[in-house]
Write a protein that holds these residues in place. Structure first.
Motif, short mmCIF file in Angstrom:
data_model
loop_
_atom_site.label_atom_id
_atom_site.label_comp_id
_atom_site.label_asym_id
_atom_site.label_seq_id
_atom_site.Cartn_x
_atom_site.Cartn_y
_atom_site.Cartn_z
N LYS A 1 7.33 12.39 11.27
CA LYS A 1 6.32 13.39 11.71
C LYS A 1 6.83 14.37 12.72
O LYS A 1 6.73 15.54 12.45
CB LYS A 1 5.04 12.69 12.23
CG LYS A 1 3.93 13.74 12.75
CD LYS A 1 2.87 13.20 13.64
CE LYS A 1 1.94 14.49 13.89
NZ LYS A 1 0.78 13.88 14.49
N ARG B 1 6.76 22.08 9.88
CA ARG B 1 5.68 22.26 9.18
C ARG B 1 5.57 23.24 7.92
O ARG B 1 6.70 23.99 7.73
CB ARG B 1 4.80 22.83 10.01
CG ARG B 1 4.40 22.29 11.43
CD ARG B 1 3.90 23.04 12.57
NE ARG B 1 2.50 23.37 12.02
CZ ARG B 1 1.67 23.82 12.99
NH1 ARG B 1 2.02 24.26 14.15
NH2 ARG B 1 0.41 24.09 12.57
N ASP C 1 -0.74 20.98 4.45
CA ASP C 1 -0.76 19.51 5.24
C ASP C 1 0.09 18.74 4.69
O ASP C 1 -0.12 18.45 3.09
CB ASP C 1 -2.24 19.08 5.52
CG ASP C 1 -2.94 19.73 6.15
OD1 ASP C 1 -2.41 20.51 7.21
OD2 ASP C 1 -4.25 19.36 6.41
N THR D 1 0.06 12.86 9.82
CA THR D 1 0.02 14.05 8.94
C THR D 1 0.58 15.27 9.62
O THR D 1 0.60 15.15 10.92
CB THR D 1 -1.26 14.72 8.67
OG1 THR D 1 -2.07 13.56 8.09
CG2 THR D 1 -1.61 15.68 7.80
N LYS E 1 0.73 18.92 10.21
CA LYS E 1 -0.25 19.84 9.99
C LYS E 1 0.24 21.12 9.59
O LYS E 1 1.44 21.63 9.80
CB LYS E 1 -0.84 20.35 11.34
CG LYS E 1 -2.10 19.28 11.71
CD LYS E 1 -3.22 19.34 10.83
CE LYS E 1 -4.18 18.30 11.30
NZ LYS E 1 -5.09 18.03 9.97
N LYS F 1 1.24 25.21 8.54
CA LYS F 1 1.31 26.59 9.38
C LYS F 1 -0.18 27.22 9.04
O LYS F 1 -0.35 27.06 7.78
CB LYS F 1 2.44 27.13 8.88
CG LYS F 1 3.86 26.78 9.25
CD LYS F 1 4.74 27.48 8.66
CE LYS F 1 5.91 27.20 9.04
NZ LYS F 1 7.14 27.83 7.85
N ARG F 2 -0.63 27.89 9.77
CA ARG F 2 -1.82 28.58 9.43
C ARG F 2 -1.78 30.20 9.91
O ARG F 2 -1.25 30.53 11.16
CB ARG F 2 -3.04 28.14 10.38
CG ARG F 2 -3.61 26.78 9.71
CD ARG F 2 -4.88 26.44 10.27
NE ARG F 2 -5.75 27.28 9.79
CZ ARG F 2 -7.19 27.26 9.94
NH1 ARG F 2 -7.50 26.01 10.42
NH2 ARG F 2 -7.99 28.06 9.54
N LYS G 1 -8.42 28.02 2.41
CA LYS G 1 -8.37 26.46 2.31
C LYS G 1 -8.15 26.30 0.60
O LYS G 1 -7.13 25.34 0.23
CB LYS G 1 -9.71 26.13 2.40
CG LYS G 1 -9.87 24.46 2.75
CD LYS G 1 -11.15 24.43 3.52
CE LYS G 1 -11.80 23.01 2.91
NZ LYS G 1 -13.04 22.66 3.44
N LYS H 1 -4.63 26.86 -0.13
CA LYS H 1 -3.60 25.83 0.33
C LYS H 1 -3.73 24.47 -0.44
O LYS H 1 -2.70 23.82 -0.80
CB LYS H 1 -3.97 25.35 1.98
CG LYS H 1 -3.45 26.37 2.85
CD LYS H 1 -3.49 25.85 4.29
CE LYS H 1 -3.09 26.99 5.59
NZ LYS H 1 -1.65 27.56 4.86
#
Length: 594
Positions: free
Chosen positions: A514, A519, A523, A539, A541, A543-544, A567, A570
């Motif tokens: 992890k 990233r 996910d 997990t 996470k 990138k947003r 969403k 992704k």
């Protein structure tokens, strides 16, 4: 040379750091074999890596003159991984000098090497070294040697290899106590190769000991095991500078250059005879069995051919490791290599990187398991990813070793705790003297492969010593732990672990990955699984991008619409996207000992 009574062949054996190479230096100096101006410490340790680590890796031989006698001396390694080099050297000798440190006393390797010498029926000349150290207690150590090895205390010499005190008396004792070799100069030629090194200019240079007959320059030779004929281009002795001689008679030790380009044709344990009048082959050596396996992969995929060539070349100088090609989904093309132990593995890897300028990734070391199928057939597994599925096997066997620990009495508790934590089974505990004990445990090899030796040294402040012997296979409750990234198993991270420790391995690996995996745009689940059961998960996470930055105020449904759209994107990406794992992550994750 016809007078056998003036010849002596011997090896120096001892535990690591008890002064073998320094004693060899004094022998060279006292006998005038090396000029004072050319002398350097550890003269016979020629590899850079030997000089840096201060250990002997390859056995070296040299010929010196003393009191009208010729002494052929072989300096051997002391580390447990190189016991194989020692056993080969002993087959070329009639006696050994057993060196024991006056402050540390008998150590595990001292016992192992001494028993090897006894098996070969060799004369033993014992010497207690480093008597000038403040902590030296030669009387106690002599008593220990007499009690444990049966060498009378009044016959043990007391020396200091560093200052040279008592070394000339030791040379006299060698001449007196070690028997001369026996051999028939008129019999067919029989010579045993006990070491080979590869020289890029001259081909293979073999160290050999003549048992019968005479080896002459220019003779036609037959290598009996390989079944090849070669001409003896040069025969010589090492004084320590290689010096050509016209012939070597029975009992003599020297080197042979026969223009051989492939060391496989002049293997260690090969019998050299005459092509005209061949003799019977001598008993060679058992091939050493690799105990520890790991995958070696080039960091750059296009250096695979260089790695293969380098392994071939290195194998010329070290015949005790094995390699075969393998592929890994994560690391590409590489080799599965087998080694005698962890130090051996480290040294081979370091020599590859240093002498051949390679960048390598090594997978976690593991041992050779046996998988027993439901129909009773046994398959050998040296790579965890090759283990059959749990529903296809009835059981898994793993190799066990008997480990001998010699330790001062005050560290017994902490060492027993260490061995028991590694699934050890106590077999014997015996006092060698009032303050030193021998403890014998039977332990799975896989448990001592990683960091057992380091733990032993740190818990005993460096005073305890270790030796181990394979004792066969036993069935254990073992499971294969798979590490999956985004649902895809990564073979480089698979491991075979005991059921009780599997969760621990899975948790450590997922936590570590992890931190290491960068990233992605989606996910990434990192899971550890046994068969179909997930035992640990982390997990990474995604990138947003802040898609609702431009919506200030206004209706919540607009924001929700944008978030749902992101969403869905992704989700689609996760199905088609593969996880990018940087090379450094593999390297770091595989150093699980940290």
């Amino acid at each position: 040379m016809s007078d056998l009574s003036r010849l002596r062949n011997l090896a120096i054996v001892a535990h690591v750091d008890h002064g073998k190479s320094t004693l060899a230096d004094r022998f060279l100096e006292l006998s005038g074999a090396v000029d004072a101006r050319d002398m350097r410490a550890q003269y016979l340790d020629s590899m850079d890596i030997e000089r840096e680590r201060g250990i002997t890796i390859k056995a070296q031989n040299v010929r010196i003159n003393w009191a009208g006698h010729i002494i052929n001396l072989i300096d051997t390694p002391g580390h447990v991984d190189f016991g194989y080099e020692v056993s080969r050297s002993l087959a070329a000798c009639e006696g050994v000098v057993l060196v024991v440190d006056a402050s540390q006393g008998i150590e595990a390797q001292t016992l192992a090497n001494c028993y090897l010498a006894m098996e070969h029926d060799l004369a033993i000349v014992a010497a207690v070294n480093k008597i000038d150290l403040p902590a030296a207690d030669p009387d106690r150590v002599c008593g220990e040697i007499e009690r444990v090895l049966g060498v009378p205390a009044d016959e043990i010499l007391r020396i200091s290899a560093k200052s040279g005190f008592g070394v000339s008396e030791l040379l006299d004792a060698i001449v007196e106590r070690i028997p001369p070799p026996v051999g028939d100069a008129d019999a067919p030629l029989q010579a045993l190769i006990f070491d080979s090194i590869y020289d890029p200019y001259r081909g293979v240079i073999s160290s050999l000991r003549v048992f019968n007959g005479t080896l002459t320059t220019g003779a036609k030779l037959r290598f009996l095991q390989a079944g090849n004929n070669h001409d003896a281009e040069e025969i010589g002795t090492r004084l320590p500078v290689p010096t050509p001689v016209p012939s070597l008679g029975p009992g003599e030790v020297g080197y042979l250059i026969a223009g051989i380009k492939d060391v496989g044709q002049a293997r260690v344990g090969e019998t050299v005879s005459s092509a005209v009048r061949p003799s019977e082959p001598l008993d060679g050596y058992l091939d050493p069995k690799p105990m520890v396996f790991c995958g070696l992969y080039p960091v750059e995929g296009d250096s695979y051919a260089d790695l293969r060539e380098s392994l071939e070349r290195l194998r010329l100088n070290d015949s005790s490791f094995t390699y075969e090609p393998e592929t890994s989904g994560a690391l590409g093309f590489g080799f599965r290599c087998g080694f005698l132990g962890l130090l051996h593995m480290e040294i081979v890897r370091e020599r590859l990187e240093r002498e051949y300028d390679l960048d390598l990734v090594a997978t976690a070391p593991n041992v050779e398991y046996r998988a027993i199928a439901l129909d009773g057939t046994v398959s050998v597994v040296d790579n965890p990813s090759a283990l059959p599925a749990p529903n296809e096997i009835a059981g898994i066997e793993e190799p066990y070793v008997a480990i001998t620990m010699l330790t001062p009495a005050e560290y017994v508790g902490t060492l027993m705790e260490l061995a028991q934590g590694r699934r050890g089974d106590l077999k014997k505990m015996e006092y060698l003297s009032e303050e030193r004990l021998e403890i014998v445990y039977e332990v799975p090899l896989a448990e001592i492969v990683m960091d057992f030796f380091d733990q032993l040294k740190s818990r005993s402040k460096g005073y305890a010593s270790l030796d181990y012997d394979p004792i066969g296979y036993r069935e254990s409750k073992l499971v294969k732990v798979d590490i999956m990234l985004n649902g895809v198993p990564v073979d480089a991270f698979s491991s075979i672990a005991h059921r009780d420790k599997a969760y621990d391995y899975g948790k450590r690996m997922t936590d570590k990955l992890k931190e290491l995996i960068p990233r992605q745009l989606f996910d990434v689940p990192i899971q550890a699984a046994i068969g179909g059961r997930i035992i640990a998960r982390e997990t990474v996470k995604a990138k947003r991008k802040d898609v609702i930055a431009k919506c200030y105020g206004g209706d919540i449904t607009r924001k929700r619409k944008l978030l749902e759209k992101q969403k869905a994107g992704k989700k689609r990406m996760k199905q088609i996207g593969s996880v990018e794992v940087p090379q450094e992550a593999f390297v770091a994750a595989l150093k699980l000992g940290d």
